[in-house]
Write an enzyme that holds these catalytic residues in place. Structure first.
Site, PDB file in Angstrom:
ATOM      1  N   PHE B 127       0.838  -1.191   0.000  1.00  0.00           N
ATOM      2  CA  PHE B 127       0.000   0.000   0.000  1.00  0.00           C
ATOM      3  C   PHE B 127       0.883   1.254   0.000  1.00  0.00           C
ATOM      4  O   PHE B 127       1.901   1.304   0.699  1.00  0.00           O
ATOM      5  CB  PHE B 127      -0.911  -0.024   1.234  1.00  0.00           C
ATOM      6  N   ASP B 204       1.698  -4.887   8.515  1.00  0.00           N
ATOM      7  CA  ASP B 204       0.522  -4.032   8.387  1.00  0.00           C
ATOM      8  C   ASP B 204      -0.686  -4.952   8.270  1.00  0.00           C
ATOM      9  O   ASP B 204      -0.813  -5.718   7.306  1.00  0.00           O
ATOM     10  CB  ASP B 204       0.650  -3.127   7.156  1.00  0.00           C
ATOM     11  N   TYR B 229     -10.857   1.033  10.414  1.00  0.00           N
ATOM     12  CA  TYR B 229     -12.046   1.526   9.706  1.00  0.00           C
ATOM     13  C   TYR B 229     -12.509   0.618   8.578  1.00  0.00           C
ATOM     14  O   TYR B 229     -13.482   0.917   7.924  1.00  0.00           O
ATOM     15  CB  TYR B 229     -11.851   2.955   9.195  1.00  0.00           C
ATOM     16  N   LYS B 230     -11.806  -0.476   8.366  1.00  0.00           N
ATOM     17  CA  LYS B 230     -12.237  -1.424   7.336  1.00  0.00           C
ATOM     18  C   LYS B 230     -13.102  -2.502   7.991  1.00  0.00           C
ATOM     19  O   LYS B 230     -14.251  -2.245   8.343  1.00  0.00           O
ATOM     20  CB  LYS B 230     -11.014  -2.007   6.635  1.00  0.00           C
ATOM     21  N   ARG B 378     -11.980  -3.961  -6.896  1.00  0.00           N
ATOM     22  CA  ARG B 378     -11.784  -4.763  -5.692  1.00  0.00           C
ATOM     23  C   ARG B 378     -13.125  -4.961  -5.003  1.00  0.00           C
ATOM     24  O   ARG B 378     -13.845  -3.987  -4.749  1.00  0.00           O
ATOM     25  CB  ARG B 378     -10.810  -4.046  -4.769  1.00  0.00           C
TER      26      ARG B 378
END
Lengths: 418, 418
Positions: B127, B204, B229-230, B378
């Site tokens: 990322f 991560d 937050y995912k 995605r």
């Protein structure tokens, strides 16, 4: 000064900011004489609805699409603070991260911008996190920390600071309003002095923003950070702000290269290429819910006007000092703030050997000050919701505690957090 | 695999997690097939009341006294994540700051713990913020970044990683689940390999936490960070977590010496002296309102159970892949995730040259995926609220768009943020 309660009442009757008190939950209802204001300002009545809107409409219904507006929150709230509170220009303020993290970012950026200089100047009496951050950055870079002594009551003498500046100094870290004494620095003068010595000043505005006028543009200030949970009423642990003078932004690079500092962030390119403006000082995804509360608090302060707030803050301070002189000094209390209102932020600190016991006794009597080590009771006079009679009543209870020795029954050991 | 909609319905009927769908706002009501889940998970129904409690009771009424409970929030929510989500031990996880800031802190701490080594290994397809943070830390310290190539669809080959490890490598930064492909790393194997080479691995977990079982203790993981937050449904920009294995904590020191990392913080002592435990990785005052939402989301995931969530996530992925093979591949779509469900997190990525146009067409038809550069759609399959029929319906609409060429009418240039 007239020390009758009726005089305090008449000051309230003439207060152009009186109506703002009703805009805060609890003020006038909970019976508290809330003179903390420094660790946590009161809650604006608009905050719950604003947060509910963010949570229940934007998050729950708008879902990921709401990022179209959230993506601009850090600069939108930043611009609100710039114009309404800090006297800065649009595009010079960014909201996000904590004060400590923001201080770290700007300190490293400033030190990098002064290669060949190996000293950071800070004030021996500055807030702990400021001193710790400075120590950590200096240790990592092999720099030396030069702590200038400040009079714990009167603040930093500009002549002492001047004497500490030489060609080795890269950055000066200072609080605009000292956290214990409330001593107010002269931003323009210090900035000029430091600039003449080739150093950058990084201001901590935590105890100043929303309490005193901060004309950063006129002062020529280069760098600043500050919290939003004190006089800006942004809520517990609310995200901090950072300020970088526009002309400096392109020259500075902060050390935490996160994607919210990246130019064209969503291209997700292979190489870090910092955004051209204030966004380059961003790092990660900012906490949107917390930013909503900051926006409400900042807007309220901007609406009230920092000049009016500061004028009232000074008047509240003068009443506090006059009552302390008359009522508390005879019981062994000493003023631990500058006596000159022009040299003070919006809090007044009193020293007494039993300060912690006094704090506990006051809290139990509906007066909420801050205790500050080792022997200070700090009275935060948030001008936006504090009345003159609140000050009068709080000081009367303070006198009562001292006169009756009620504080003697409280533990000397610290057991509470605040 | 049976590709009838009735089969999807029967999978839902047998789903032990079916009841959790009703615990999220909008699910089943807004008609959205919300397969984003990765930039922002749905809102738990309990969140507004929890936040209102924090705001209207703790802040507005409890005022500064509420810090007595808030002061423990970073470790309390951390312990909840440790036990319920991450397979870590109490006292190993701390919540606060952003993922990027947490990554920075632990990366510097890890590099400091490997003096004499001058290489950071990361994955070329990781990322962006991870790669940028690594680049920034390496640049500041004069270290070299060794980017190991990863198959953008299949993820990192352990043999390729092994070949990149030598006595110069201090730290390896890797995502447990790759943000584009969803490729799942073998935490235990990578940790062993790196340890044999004398390096620390900093994971991560942003796309993994709440989606796949992460037995950090069993894997012997040393360091990790991740967002909430995912799959943890903590809200937009919710504070991140960091993990440091207990035995390592005393050896490591992070670079941002803030007062929330200080031992006996409120003594406000003159010298930074880091707390003995996980608190030493804290910095500034954490955003309390945002942490409240994290606590709700983490508790829900813990209640559902990560093993059950992961099993359902794999099954959702298998259905997605089967439908893609049958319906989308004939229209030029290619699977861009590992085919083996054991090697995949809880999202499936599809490649198509017109991915951005397809994304826009899908959003307008009530299917919300993520676009990922340059040519990926995605599909985040958050197992806690996504049904098998949601996947079936979304893929049917995807097929319809491709079959009718409806996406051709959308702009090729990116205009939306998500």
């Amino acid at each position: 000064m007239d020390l009758d309660r009726t005089h305090a009442q008449s000051l309230d009757a003439a207060d152009p900011l009186a109506a703002f008190r009703g805009r805060f939950a609890g003020a006038g209802e909970d019976g508290l004489l809330y003179l903390d204001g420094n660790s946590l300002g009161r809650m604006p009545r608009e905050t719950p609805a604003a947060i509910a809107r963010t949570v229940e409409e934007e998050w729950a219904r708008g879902l990921v699409g709401s990022w179209a507006s959230w993506i601009g929150a850090a600069t939108r709230v930043g611009d609100l603070l710039a114009e309404g509170v800090l006297g800065a220009r649009p595009g010079e303020v960014l909201v996000g991260d904590s004060t400590s993290v923001d201080l770290y970012k700007l300190l490293v950026a400033a030190a990098d911008a002064r290669p060949g200089r190996d000293v950071v100047v800070c004030c021996a009496d500055d807030f702990p996190t400021d001193r710790y951050i400075v120590a950590g950055v200096a240790a990592a870079r092999g720099m030396t920390v030069r702590e200038v002594p400040a009079d714990v009551d009167e603040g930093l003498d500009p002549a002492v600071l001047s004497a500490a500046l030489d060609e080795r100094v890269a950055v000066v870290v200072l609080s605009a309003v000292a956290y214990r004494s409330g001593a107010l620095a002269d931003l323009a003068a210090v900035t000029r002095t430091a600039r003449d010595a080739g150093a950058l000043v990084l201001w901590d505005l935590s105890h100043a923003a929303g309490a005193v006028p901060l004309d950063l543009a006129a002062a020529g200030a280069d760098l600043a950070v500050g919290c939003t949970y004190k006089y800006l009423n942004g809520g517990p642990g609310a995200p901090a702000f950072l300020y970088v003078r526009r002309e400096l932004q392109q020259q500075l690079r902060q050390p935490i290269w996160g994607w919210f500092g990246q130019r064209d962030q969503f291209a997700m390119g292979p190489v870090y290429d910092p955004a051209p403006g204030i966004e380059r000082f961003g790092v990660g995804t900012p906490p949107v819910l917390a930013m909503t509360a900051v926006e409400v608090g900042a807007a309220l302060v901007a609406e009230a006007g920092v000049q009016r707030l500061a004028a009232k803050g000074r008047a509240l301070g003068e009443l506090t000092v006059a009552l302390a002189d008359a009522w508390l000094v005879p019981h062994g209390v000493a003023l631990a703030s500058p006596r000159d209102p022009a040299r003070r932020g919006s809090h007044v600190t009193l020293a007494h050997p039993q300060a912690w016991q006094l704090t506990q006794a006051l809290v139990d009597r509906g007066v909420v000050p801050d205790f500050r080590t080792p022997d200070r009771v700090r009275l935060g006079l948030a001008p936006i919701y504090t009345r003159f009679v609140d000050v009068w009543d709080a000081m009367a209870r303070f006198r009562e505690v001292l006169a009756t020795g009620a504080h003697e029954r409280y533990p000397t050991e610290r057991t509470r957090v605040t």
